[in-house]
Design a protein around this motif. Structure first.
Motif, PDB file in Angstrom:
ATOM      1  N   ARG A   1      18.770 -19.009 -96.481  1.00  0.00           N
ATOM      2  CA  ARG A   1      18.724 -18.980 -95.027  1.00  0.00           C
ATOM      3  C   ARG A   1      20.104 -18.866 -94.392  1.00  0.00           C
ATOM      4  O   ARG A   1      20.227 -18.658 -93.189  1.00  0.00           O
ATOM      5  N   MET A   2      21.116 -19.040 -95.218  1.00  0.00           N
ATOM      6  CA  MET A   2      22.461 -18.899 -94.673  1.00  0.00           C
ATOM      7  C   MET A   2      22.747 -17.444 -94.330  1.00  0.00           C
ATOM      8  O   MET A   2      23.226 -17.125 -93.263  1.00  0.00           O
ATOM      9  N   ASP A   3      22.458 -16.568 -95.278  1.00  0.00           N
ATOM     10  CA  ASP A   3      22.604 -15.144 -95.010  1.00  0.00           C
ATOM     11  C   ASP A   3      21.262 -14.497 -95.312  1.00  0.00           C
ATOM     12  O   ASP A   3      20.961 -14.175 -96.442  1.00  0.00           O
ATOM     13  N   TYR A   4      20.463 -14.305 -94.257  1.00  0.00           N
ATOM     14  CA  TYR A   4      19.099 -13.849 -94.520  1.00  0.00           C
ATOM     15  C   TYR A   4      19.043 -12.396 -94.943  1.00  0.00           C
ATOM     16  O   TYR A   4      18.042 -11.934 -95.424  1.00  0.00           O
ATOM     17  N   LEU A   5      20.127 -11.656 -94.748  1.00  0.00           N
ATOM     18  CA  LEU A   5      20.083 -10.253 -95.168  1.00  0.00           C
ATOM     19  C   LEU A   5      20.505 -10.091 -96.613  1.00  0.00           C
ATOM     20  O   LEU A   5      20.048  -9.197 -97.305  1.00  0.00           O
ATOM     21  N   GLY A   6      21.392 -10.947 -97.063  1.00  0.00           N
ATOM     22  CA  GLY A   6      21.819 -10.874 -98.461  1.00  0.00           C
ATOM     23  C   GLY A   6      21.375 -12.117 -99.192  1.00  0.00           C
ATOM     24  O   GLY A   6      22.128 -12.706 -99.967  1.00  0.00           O
TER      25      GLY A   6
ATOM     26  N   VAL B   1      26.622 -11.485 -89.865  1.00  0.00           N
ATOM     27  CA  VAL B   1      25.394 -12.261 -89.884  1.00  0.00           C
ATOM     28  C   VAL B   1      25.779 -13.629 -89.361  1.00  0.00           C
ATOM     29  O   VAL B   1      26.532 -14.362 -89.987  1.00  0.00           O
ATOM     30  N   ILE B   2      25.273 -13.965 -88.178  1.00  0.00           N
ATOM     31  CA  ILE B   2      25.809 -15.143 -87.489  1.00  0.00           C
ATOM     32  C   ILE B   2      25.507 -16.457 -88.211  1.00  0.00           C
ATOM     33  O   ILE B   2      26.392 -17.297 -88.330  1.00  0.00           O
ATOM     34  N   PRO B   3      24.282 -16.676 -88.710  1.00  0.00           N
ATOM     35  CA  PRO B   3      24.031 -17.953 -89.388  1.00  0.00           C
ATOM     36  C   PRO B   3      24.979 -18.191 -90.556  1.00  0.00           C
ATOM     37  O   PRO B   3      25.274 -19.328 -90.899  1.00  0.00           O
ATOM     38  N   GLU B   4      25.432 -17.109 -91.129  1.00  0.00           N
ATOM     39  CA  GLU B   4      26.359 -17.243 -92.246  1.00  0.00           C
ATOM     40  C   GLU B   4      27.704 -17.771 -91.749  1.00  0.00           C
ATOM     41  O   GLU B   4      28.328 -18.631 -92.375  1.00  0.00           O
ATOM     42  N   ILE B   5      28.128 -17.282 -90.588  1.00  0.00           N
ATOM     43  CA  ILE B   5      29.401 -17.751 -90.048  1.00  0.00           C
ATOM     44  C   ILE B   5      29.274 -19.203 -89.607  1.00  0.00           C
ATOM     45  O   ILE B   5      30.142 -20.028 -89.891  1.00  0.00           O
ATOM     46  N   ASP B   6      28.182 -19.507 -88.940  1.00  0.00           N
ATOM     47  CA  ASP B   6      28.042 -20.841 -88.359  1.00  0.00           C
ATOM     48  C   ASP B   6      27.648 -21.895 -89.386  1.00  0.00           C
ATOM     49  O   ASP B   6      27.972 -23.051 -89.252  1.00  0.00           O
ATOM     50  N   ARG B   7      26.951 -21.480 -90.391  1.00  0.00           N
ATOM     51  CA  ARG B   7      26.454 -22.336 -91.457  1.00  0.00           C
ATOM     52  C   ARG B   7      25.643 -23.545 -91.003  1.00  0.00           C
ATOM     53  O   ARG B   7      25.721 -24.142 -90.056  1.00  0.00           O
TER      54      ARG B   7
END
Lengths: 524, 327, 170
Positions: free
Chosen positions: A223-228, A518-524
């Motif tokens: 869920r951190m990086d939903y694309l990768g 990918v914003i969730p990845e940056i924000d964690r």
């Protein structure tokens, strides 16, 4: 290389004792303990020797706080861990933000989560958290935020202190692909300055890691990086395996490679559509999604979900793939190869598109060193830095593949590099499919409660967006003591303020799109 | 019938024709917008490997009516801090030039509300007004995105008005008239697009796409940059009026192109009005085709393209045409 | 009148708007324009629902409006953090009524996987802040899930369902 650096730093900085560490277990070659007085000299030394700051984080050992600096080199892998002990009662450390620009954000982050004040930092405000928070979230004990710190953290109020035409891009804006907010100061159509504000999707992954067992943390990685998702999954799994010394069966390694590359292609396809949509052309978005659905079908058949896969397990896979999978992947490879010429005609050859991206957002060689950016963003400058080649994991060392590079470091090159990368990924998948061995896909005797030995580890994989690093500190319990994620979009985005300065708003948005954020990845 | 005759006798034939014509125009405007929204959604759908509206009525044909009814039933929201008179005025103003332009367009040999001998001037003068409403909307909305969109729109319309005019003038020279009907009649020997005015047609079409704010020139409402541009703050029926005006503008731009270059209502076998609509809707389709194919140009590129390429070429074309005609 | 019994005639409305109301509701249900608004993972599935395979356009709901002023439907698709919550509420308030909210994904429904003891940054359920019409669970829900949510919303508006409910075969 390691020996050389070790000798050189002894010469350059007095009273430093580098310790060589086993790379296979720790993930870094050298460990250096720094003190308050010589940390700036050490960092300066690495800056001069062409190292970049891969990561910077903090660990709370209750008796003391430890600030960890991780350096690496683009040409030859040489990872160095520098640690600095900080007093937990009145934590402060000298800033290195004047040496490495990316440290500007890392230090703000550490200040928010641990309360370490960096002396001489120019802009210590909230980056991630909301302003009602009254304690330092990642400290092991409840530590309240002092009043003066609160005042400092709340001091970013654009438009109030200075005059000017301020524009808020986001958090709800069609071009930010999520909830990024960029505060832009404008002069007509030109941007005078841009300041990203993060944390609109801070989901406390690092805090959760300290509350979950290793197995329970699988879904978070996806869920951190939903694309990768599979690449993050792979990174997490390989890190813990390395920490525990678990051997993974051959077949599982191959399948991991294949699925991770498929995931990379699906991520790049989505980026491709979104990038052109940012430039105003909507139709390619639907075409790439159409291709992407094929990958999702294949992965859904083996992993059971469309987007957030938790397919990999410690020591292997959730389950084996069947012949249908192989046949479908082969079919997909043929299909996508035939589609590239269509994309070429629709996008790459379009005059408007070329004029919009060529020579826009140009990065030079100093960017990767100062900002630590990675992935397609730095390969577009011409630096063939790819973790898959430099520190191979899974079976990348057994497969022969090229690294796509560009020359100019502009938006066009970032676009071309990603297109080329998709083709390379197809090659990798094809080769891996040819060599796919038979055998088990799960290592035997993986305990239900994984308790890794004491120590720390830094491990990296190449996610679709660049270098993904995971730093785990284990205290021999079944819960990680500290888990830190070094995410690629974070350092890539950091280059945006400098690139956007003085550019047209339309160009800045094209540049923002070219990062593949990918914003969730940056924000964690 | 006696009453009608009396009325006609009292107010004059022309006035009755004008009133009936205006009612007809209103119907055409609304029906046209309904059709075009449906066509746009279907065209975009099929270009994007989808089917578009399908479930609402056969082939989704009732979709635009549903949209219209829904927009009618929406709350008319007036945001705080808007400049109220301007904010209310803009959607009304945007509609006036659209209606007036329709009056002089010859749908058929006799189907024309009023044949004015300076017809094209009326259209050009009034279509320039629409930019005023965009400016008012952008300024009155008290929104930064709207304002940027409005200023973009003004610069863009000024830049593209000139090539638009310059590309129409050679045709006026050749037809020796400003009346749209005369221009159509002058094409009995062959359409102007094939009689040396191909470049003029090309320039006109590009400029018209820009004037109607369509992709690749849709900068005033560039979604990825300016959210919704000048109509960001408009909701419900006010937004619908902008929407209506946009589609009607597309229709008018295509109708003028048909009249000037493609022989208007002239054509074999079928009645003139059918030919007129076939040609016009084909051009509308091409404009939609642009939208779903091209990315957007940048602002400076947009202006450069007009000032450095379109205007000089259009001007050269005008001089050459004038010279040849004179000789 | 004349429905039997002693009902007072004044109980019936003087102007019967029921039919007009019905038509407008029908129009509303068939033209639900969502707002371009993505929060997290579920936003990708929302995009997928608008794309070629699932094509939300079939029901007239593909007109994604970037401005809340022109939208009818807000799809809250992802974790709502405390920093984001004021923005979500503002966006909701900026929409003209009648307006609807579909909550997509567990995060927005209840905090989902991110609700744990000691969490400090998320809103556990967006329905604490804004009224919600339809919940679509999943992590993330499939695009079909969102389409079903749209059907449910249409059912809520008009009172009748567009397609018959498929037979459950297990």
């Amino acid at each position: 290389m390691v020996k050389e650096i070790s000798d050189k730093i002894k010469e350059a900085v007095a009273s430093v004792e580098p310790v060589e560490t086993p790379y296979e277990q720790r993930g870094y070659h050298l460990a250096i303990e720094a003190t308050r007085t010589n940390i700036v000299d050490i960092v300066n030394f690495f800056d001069k020797s062409g190292f970049y700051l891969a990561d910077m984080c903090c660990v709370d050992y209750i008796d003391y706080l430890e600030v960890v600096y991780l350096f690496n080199n683009h040409n030859q892998v040489c990872r160095v861990k520098v640690t600095l002990k900080v007093d937990p009662d009145k934590p402060s450390a000298p800033t290195i933000s004047h040496i490495y620009k990316i440290a500007r954000w890392y230090e703000r982050e550490i200040h928010e989560f641990f309360g370490v004040l960096f002396d001489g930092h120019p802009f210590m405000t909230y980056l991630f958290l909301h302003d009602q928070i009254d304690f330092y979230p990642l400290r092991k004990k409840q530590v309240p935020v002092p009043e003066e710190d609160k005042k400092l953290l709340n001091s970013f109020n654009p438009g109030e202190q200075e005059d000017g035409f301020f524009l808020n891009l986001g958090p709800q804006h069609p071009s930010t692909h999520g909830v990024l907010r960029v505060v832009v100061k404008m002069n007509g159509e030109y941007m005078l300055s841009a300041e990203p504000v993060l944390g609109y999707l801070h989901r406390m992954h690092e805090k959760m890691a300290e509350n979950r067992t290793y197995q329970q943390f699988y879904p978070n990685a996806a869920r951190m990086d939903y694309l990768g998702a599979l690449n993050f999954n792979l990174g997490y799994v390989t890190t813990v395996e390395k920490l525990c010394g678990i051997e993974v069966p051959e077949r599982a390694q191959y399948i991991r490679t294949i699925t991770a590359e498929l995931n990379r292609i699906s991520s790049h396809l989505l980026w491709l559509g979104a990038f052109v949509a940012d430039l105003g052309g909507l139709t390619p978005f639907l075409y790439t999604f159409d291709d992407r659905e094929n990958i999702l079908d294949i992965l859904e058949a083996v992993a059971g979900s469309r987007l957030t896969y938790s397919y990999l397990r410690f020591g292997g896979l959730f389950n084996d793939v069947d012949d249908d999978f192989v046949a479908n992947v082969r079919k997909f490879i043929d299909r996508l190869r035939s589609r590239f010429s269509m994309y070429e005609r629709l996008i790459t050859g379009n005059v408007i598109f070329i004029n919009r991206v060529k020579n826009i957002g140009v990065m030079d060689e100093t960017y990767p060193l100062k900002y630590g950016c990675s992935g397609p963003v730095i390969r577009s400058i011409g630096i063939p830095f790819d973790i898959r080649k430099h520190e191979p994991y899974a079976v990348y060392d057994r497969i022969n593949f090229n690294v796509a590079t560009g020359t100019n470091g502009d938006n066009m090159d970032r676009y071309l590099v990603r297109i080329k990368e998709m083709e390379i990924s197809l090659d990798i998948i094809e080769k891996a499919l040819k060599d796919l061995p038979t055998g088990p896909v799960k290592a035997e005797k993986i305990p239900k409660k994984l308790k890794p030995p004491k120590g720390d580890i830094y491990h990296t994989v190449e996610s679709p967006r660049g270098e993904l690093g995971i730093y785990i500190v284990s205290d021999e319990s079944d819960v990680p003591y500290r888990m830190r994620w070094r995410v690629p979009s974070y350092s890539n985005l950091m280059t945006f303020p400098q690139l956007a300065e003085g550019s047209l708003i339309a160009d800045a948005i094209a540049t923002l799109g070219s990062y593949d954020l990918v914003i969730p990845e940056i924000d964690r | 019938m006696c009453g009608l005759d009396n009325i006609i006798a009292i107010v004059g034939k022309e006035i009755v024709r004008l009133i009936l014509g205006l009612i007809g125009v209103l119907i055409v405007v609304v029906v046209n917008a309904l059709i075009l929204t449906w066509v746009e959604r279907k065209v975009s759908g099929h270009m994007q490997k989808r089917i578009g509206p399908k479930e609402v009525g056969p082939y989704g044909l009732i979709q635009p009516i549903a949209d219209g009814l829904k927009l009618l039933g929406k709350e008319l929201l007036t945001p705080a801090n808007v400049d109220k008179p301007l904010y209310y005025l803009a959607p009304v103003i945007v509609f006036i030039p659209v209606l007036v332009s329709f009056i002089v367009i010859p749908f058929d040999g006799f189907l024309q509300v009023k044949d004015i001998n300076v017809g094209i001037l009326v259209i050009l003068a009034f279509s320039s007004l629409s930019v005023l409403s965009i400016l008012i909307a952008g300024w009155g909305s008290n929104n930064k995105y709207s304002l940027i969109g409005a200023t973009r729109s003004v610069a863009q319309n000024i830049a593209y008005e000139i090539p638009l005019l310059l590309s129409l003038l050679p045709v006026v020279f050749m037809a020796n008239s400003l009346s749209l009907k005369d221009i159509v009649e002058a094409q009995r020997d062959g359409w102007f697009v094939w009689r040396w005015q191909f470049f003029a047609f090309l320039i006109y079409f590009i400029a018209a796409t820009a004037e109607t704010n369509r992709t690749p020139f849709d900068l005033p409402e560039a979604e990825s940059e300016l959210v919704a541009g000048f109509h960001t703050e408009y909701s419900g029926m006010r937004f619908a009026l902008f929407f209506l005006a946009e589609y009607t503008n597309i229709f008018i731009a295509s109708a003028i192109a048909t009249t000037f270059f493609l022989g208007g209502y002239l054509g074999p076998v079928l009645p003139g009005i059918v030919w007129f609509f076939i040609k016009t809707y084909f051009l509308v389709f091409v404009i939609m085709w642009f939208r779903w194919t091209f990315p957007r140009v940048r602002f400076d590129q947009l202006l450069n393209f007009s000032w450095k390429i379109l205007i000089p070429v259009a001007f050269a074309n005008l001089i050459v045409t004038g010279g040849i005609l004179k000789l | 009148m004349g429905k039997g019994g002693f009902h007072l005639e004044t109980k019936e409305p003087i102007i019967k708007l029921a039919i007009a109301e019905k038509f407008i509701n029908l129009a509303r249900a068939n033209s639900i324009w969502p707002m371009t608004f993505g929060l997290a993972c579920c936003a990708i599935e929302m995009m997928a629902a608008a794309m070629a395979r699932f094509d939300i356009a079939r029901f007239g709901a593909e007109v994604f409006r970037p401005s809340p002023r022109q939208a009818d439907l807000m799809i809250v698709n992802g974790t709502v953090t405390k920093k984001m919550a004021p923005t979500v509420v503002t966006l909701y308030e900026q929409m003209p009524s009648p307006k609807w909210v579909i909550v997509m994904g567990n995060c927005a429904i209840s905090g989902g996987p991110f609700a744990f003891e000691g969490q400090y940054n998320i809103i556990e359920g967006i329905d604490k802040l804004i009224p919600v019409d339809v919940y679509v669970p999943g992590c993330p829900p499939r695009p079909e899930g969102l389409l079903e949510g749209l059907m449910k919303l249409e059912e809520k508006i008009t009172g009748t369902r567009r397609f018959p409910v498929p037979e459950q075969k297990w």
